[in-house]
Design a protein around this motif. Structure first.
Motif, PDB file in Angstrom:
ATOM      1  N   TYR A  48      16.196   2.466 -24.781  1.00  0.00           N
ATOM      2  CA  TYR A  48      15.068   3.262 -24.317  1.00  0.00           C
ATOM      3  C   TYR A  48      13.784   2.447 -24.341  1.00  0.00           C
ATOM      4  CZ  TYR A  48      17.373   7.674 -23.596  1.00  0.00           C
ATOM      5  OH  TYR A  48      18.149   8.657 -23.076  1.00  0.00           O
ATOM      6  N   ILE A  49      13.093   2.479 -23.204  1.00  0.00           N
ATOM      7  CA  ILE A  49      11.818   1.769 -23.106  1.00  0.00           C
ATOM      8  C   ILE A  49      10.700   2.778 -23.357  1.00  0.00           C
ATOM      9  CG2 ILE A  49      10.312   0.434 -21.566  1.00  0.00           C
ATOM     10  CD1 ILE A  49      13.013  -0.264 -20.031  1.00  0.00           C
ATOM     11  N   ARG A  50      10.903   3.975 -22.846  1.00  0.00           N
ATOM     12  CA  ARG A  50       9.934   5.043 -23.051  1.00  0.00           C
ATOM     13  C   ARG A  50      10.682   6.330 -23.323  1.00  0.00           C
ATOM     14  NH1 ARG A  50       4.732   4.924 -19.116  1.00  0.00           N
ATOM     15  NH2 ARG A  50       4.724   2.681 -19.351  1.00  0.00           N
ATOM     16  N   HIS A  51      10.159   7.089 -24.244  1.00  0.00           N
ATOM     17  CA  HIS A  51      10.818   8.349 -24.534  1.00  0.00           C
ATOM     18  C   HIS A  51       9.760   9.414 -24.757  1.00  0.00           C
ATOM     19  CE1 HIS A  51      13.950  10.982 -25.478  1.00  0.00           C
ATOM     20  NE2 HIS A  51      13.457  11.242 -26.657  1.00  0.00           N
ATOM     21  N   GLU A  52       9.484  10.192 -23.724  1.00  0.00           N
ATOM     22  CA  GLU A  52       8.414  11.192 -23.803  1.00  0.00           C
ATOM     23  C   GLU A  52       8.923  12.620 -23.633  1.00  0.00           C
ATOM     24  OE1 GLU A  52       5.301   8.223 -21.438  1.00  0.00           O
ATOM     25  OE2 GLU A  52       6.004  10.054 -20.478  1.00  0.00           O
ATOM     26  N   ARG A  53      10.067  12.775 -22.985  1.00  0.00           N
ATOM     27  CA  ARG A  53      10.559  14.120 -22.711  1.00  0.00           C
ATOM     28  C   ARG A  53      11.118  14.739 -23.986  1.00  0.00           C
ATOM     29  NH1 ARG A  53      15.024  13.539 -19.832  1.00  0.00           N
ATOM     30  NH2 ARG A  53      14.987  15.466 -18.645  1.00  0.00           N
ATOM     31  N   PRO A  54      10.799  16.012 -24.198  1.00  0.00           N
ATOM     32  CA  PRO A  54      11.342  16.642 -25.405  1.00  0.00           C
ATOM     33  C   PRO A  54      12.853  16.801 -25.279  1.00  0.00           C
ATOM     34  CG  PRO A  54      10.229  18.274 -24.031  1.00  0.00           C
ATOM     35  CD  PRO A  54      10.001  16.939 -23.394  1.00  0.00           C
ATOM     36  N   PRO A  80       6.154  14.066 -18.177  1.00  0.00           N
ATOM     37  CA  PRO A  80       6.706  13.201 -19.225  1.00  0.00           C
ATOM     38  C   PRO A  80       7.947  12.476 -18.689  1.00  0.00           C
ATOM     39  CG  PRO A  80       7.252  15.495 -19.684  1.00  0.00           C
ATOM     40  CD  PRO A  80       6.354  15.492 -18.477  1.00  0.00           C
ATOM     41  N   VAL A  81       8.138  11.246 -19.099  1.00  0.00           N
ATOM     42  CA  VAL A  81       9.292  10.469 -18.615  1.00  0.00           C
ATOM     43  C   VAL A  81      10.082   9.828 -19.756  1.00  0.00           C
ATOM     44  CG1 VAL A  81       8.215   9.875 -16.392  1.00  0.00           C
ATOM     45  CG2 VAL A  81       7.972   8.305 -18.316  1.00  0.00           C
ATOM     46  N   ASP A  82      11.346   9.593 -19.461  1.00  0.00           N
ATOM     47  CA  ASP A  82      12.192   8.754 -20.312  1.00  0.00           C
ATOM     48  C   ASP A  82      12.543   7.565 -19.425  1.00  0.00           C
ATOM     49  OD1 ASP A  82      12.230  10.582 -22.347  1.00  0.00           O
ATOM     50  OD2 ASP A  82      14.246  11.340 -21.935  1.00  0.00           O
ATOM     51  N   ILE A  83      12.456   6.376 -19.967  1.00  0.00           N
ATOM     52  CA  ILE A  83      12.875   5.200 -19.199  1.00  0.00           C
ATOM     53  C   ILE A  83      13.856   4.436 -20.067  1.00  0.00           C
ATOM     54  CG2 ILE A  83      12.163   3.070 -18.018  1.00  0.00           C
ATOM     55  CD1 ILE A  83       9.366   4.277 -17.716  1.00  0.00           C
ATOM     56  N   TYR A  84      15.016   4.148 -19.506  1.00  0.00           N
ATOM     57  CA  TYR A  84      15.966   3.352 -20.277  1.00  0.00           C
ATOM     58  C   TYR A  84      16.621   2.310 -19.395  1.00  0.00           C
ATOM     59  CZ  TYR A  84      19.574   6.652 -18.590  1.00  0.00           C
ATOM     60  OH  TYR A  84      20.391   7.428 -17.830  1.00  0.00           O
ATOM     61  N   ASN A 144      22.756  -3.062 -15.494  1.00  0.00           N
ATOM     62  CA  ASN A 144      22.454  -3.246 -14.073  1.00  0.00           C
ATOM     63  C   ASN A 144      21.174  -2.579 -13.571  1.00  0.00           C
ATOM     64  OD1 ASN A 144      24.877  -4.682 -13.767  1.00  0.00           O
ATOM     65  ND2 ASN A 144      26.016  -2.777 -13.438  1.00  0.00           N
ATOM     66  N   ASP A 145      20.737  -1.535 -14.272  1.00  0.00           N
ATOM     67  CA  ASP A 145      19.618  -0.748 -13.757  1.00  0.00           C
ATOM     68  C   ASP A 145      18.575  -0.409 -14.818  1.00  0.00           C
ATOM     69  OD1 ASP A 145      21.071  -0.052 -11.167  1.00  0.00           O
ATOM     70  OD2 ASP A 145      22.398   0.884 -12.642  1.00  0.00           O
ATOM     71  N   VAL A 146      17.428   0.006 -14.278  1.00  0.00           N
ATOM     72  CA  VAL A 146      16.423   0.652 -15.121  1.00  0.00           C
ATOM     73  C   VAL A 146      16.407   2.089 -14.614  1.00  0.00           C
ATOM     74  CG1 VAL A 146      13.966   0.822 -15.694  1.00  0.00           C
ATOM     75  CG2 VAL A 146      15.036  -1.422 -15.522  1.00  0.00           C
ATOM     76  N   ILE A 147      16.548   3.058 -15.503  1.00  0.00           N
ATOM     77  CA  ILE A 147      16.599   4.454 -15.092  1.00  0.00           C
ATOM     78  C   ILE A 147      15.328   5.151 -15.563  1.00  0.00           C
ATOM     79  CG2 ILE A 147      17.971   6.598 -15.116  1.00  0.00           C
ATOM     80  CD1 ILE A 147      19.736   4.336 -14.175  1.00  0.00           C
ATOM     81  N   LEU A 148      14.691   5.856 -14.630  1.00  0.00           N
ATOM     82  CA  LEU A 148      13.473   6.593 -14.956  1.00  0.00           C
ATOM     83  C   LEU A 148      13.776   8.083 -14.752  1.00  0.00           C
ATOM     84  CD1 LEU A 148       9.900   5.617 -13.827  1.00  0.00           C
ATOM     85  CD2 LEU A 148      10.626   7.986 -13.750  1.00  0.00           C
ATOM     86  N   VAL A 149      13.552   8.856 -15.783  1.00  0.00           N
ATOM     87  CA  VAL A 149      13.827  10.289 -15.723  1.00  0.00           C
ATOM     88  C   VAL A 149      12.510  11.033 -15.955  1.00  0.00           C
ATOM     89  CG1 VAL A 149      15.262  12.151 -16.661  1.00  0.00           C
ATOM     90  CG2 VAL A 149      16.103   9.809 -16.719  1.00  0.00           C
ATOM     91  N   ALA A 150      12.127  11.911 -15.031  1.00  0.00           N
ATOM     92  CA  ALA A 150      10.858  12.628 -15.161  1.00  0.00           C
ATOM     93  C   ALA A 150      11.079  14.134 -15.073  1.00  0.00           C
ATOM     94  CB  ALA A 150       9.890  12.180 -14.066  1.00  0.00           C
ATOM     95  N   ASP A 151      10.401  14.867 -15.939  1.00  0.00           N
ATOM     96  CA  ASP A 151      10.460  16.328 -15.900  1.00  0.00           C
ATOM     97  C   ASP A 151       9.444  16.839 -14.894  1.00  0.00           C
ATOM     98  OD1 ASP A 151      12.421  16.778 -17.754  1.00  0.00           O
ATOM     99  OD2 ASP A 151      11.069  17.136 -19.439  1.00  0.00           O
ATOM    100  N   VAL A 152       9.930  17.435 -13.820  1.00  0.00           N
ATOM    101  CA  VAL A 152       9.015  17.994 -12.809  1.00  0.00           C
ATOM    102  C   VAL A 152       9.444  19.431 -12.467  1.00  0.00           C
ATOM    103  CG1 VAL A 152       8.178  15.837 -11.781  1.00  0.00           C
ATOM    104  CG2 VAL A 152      10.327  16.761 -10.993  1.00  0.00           C
TER     105      VAL A 152
END
Lengths: 137, 120
Positions: A85-91, B18-22, B26-34
């Motif tokens: 994890y690079i960023r972890h903001e979501r609950p 708010p986002v989670d990035i991991y 092979n990839d960088v995954i970006l997850v955003a709550d919208v």
């Protein structure tokens, strides 16, 4: 001309608020309870919407006991193993929220739908709680 | 000019999702709550190295008294800077249950590679 008296305590209070908001934004994001909800009184019914993005419909548990609605469920991490994890903001994690209903509702007629991460619960009011028009003769 | 600007900010509240990035191999995954955003109201833009996510959560107010008011309506807006390791031409996106998932593949050359050792 207006005379203003400098009140050092007022500035202290403002600073206090500013510092507090700083902490609120960093850790808990100002949210005391999850999920955030909206409750509308529509006359004949009460409509509650809750923001639960990413929660699987099957993992939401809705219960009504007397005048309390409980929304429970689990919001999972997008990936758990073998990733960094690079960023972890979501609950994430299990949640449970109790909402006091402002009226008695007809338990048999409650309906719920889930779309675009928004849960909408429609709770028709019990007959005795519905608004009634009284005609003056 | 100043007036116009003022109106823009009052029209829609800006929400920073708010986002989670991991990272995987092979990839960088970006997850955003919208929450509340649909495919029609979502837009993704890449300009130079900036990836911008925009989406609208429209208020469907059909009357009534609001007794609890915690949901924020308005415009989601967030920009990310993509590093050199992302292959911009291969980015893909998925929107499901109010969650936007972006898959940002890494360039072939930066992917971890296992070197086989040959034995005679």
């Amino acid at each position: 001309m207006r005379l203003t008296v400098w009140d050092p305590f007022r500035e202290m209070a403002a600073l206090h608020r500013a510092v507090n908001s700083l902490f609120r934004d960093s850790s808990t994001r100002g949210r005391v309870s999850y999920p955030p909800v909206e409750l509308m009184d529509k006359g004949d019914s009460v409509v509650i919407t809750a923001e639960i993005p990413g929660v699987n419909k099957d993992e939401v548990d809705l219960t009504v006991l007397k005048d309390t609605l409980t929304i429970a469920g689990e919001k999972r991490l997008p990936a758990e193993e073998g990733v960094t994890y690079i960023r972890h903001e979501r609950p994430h994690g299990r949640f449970r929220r109790l909402i006091d209903l402002p009226y008695s509702v007809d338990q048999e007629k409650i309906s719920a739908s889930y779309k675009d991460g928004i849960l909408t619960i429609t709770l028709p009011k019990a007959e005795e709680a519905k608004p009634r028009q009284i005609t003056v003769e | 000019m100043a007036e116009e600007k003022k109106e823009l900010t009052e029209d829609a509240r800006r929400i920073v999702p708010p986002v989670d990035i991991y990272e995987t191999d092979n990839d960088v995954i970006l997850v955003a709550d919208v929450p509340g955003v649909t495919k029609e109201t979502l837009s993704l833009n890449i300009e130079q190295d900036e990836l911008t996510i925009r989406g609208t959560f429209e208020k469907k107010d059909n009357g009534g008294d609001k007794l609890i008011d915690e949901c924020v309506y308005g415009e989601y807006h967030r920009t990310f800077t993509l590093g050199d390791l992302i292959d911009q031409g291969k980015i893909s996106a998925k929107l499901e249950n109010g969650v936007l998932t972006l898959t940002l593949p890494k360039h072939e050359k930066v992917k971890p590679r296992k070197i086989e050792i040959e034995t005679e």
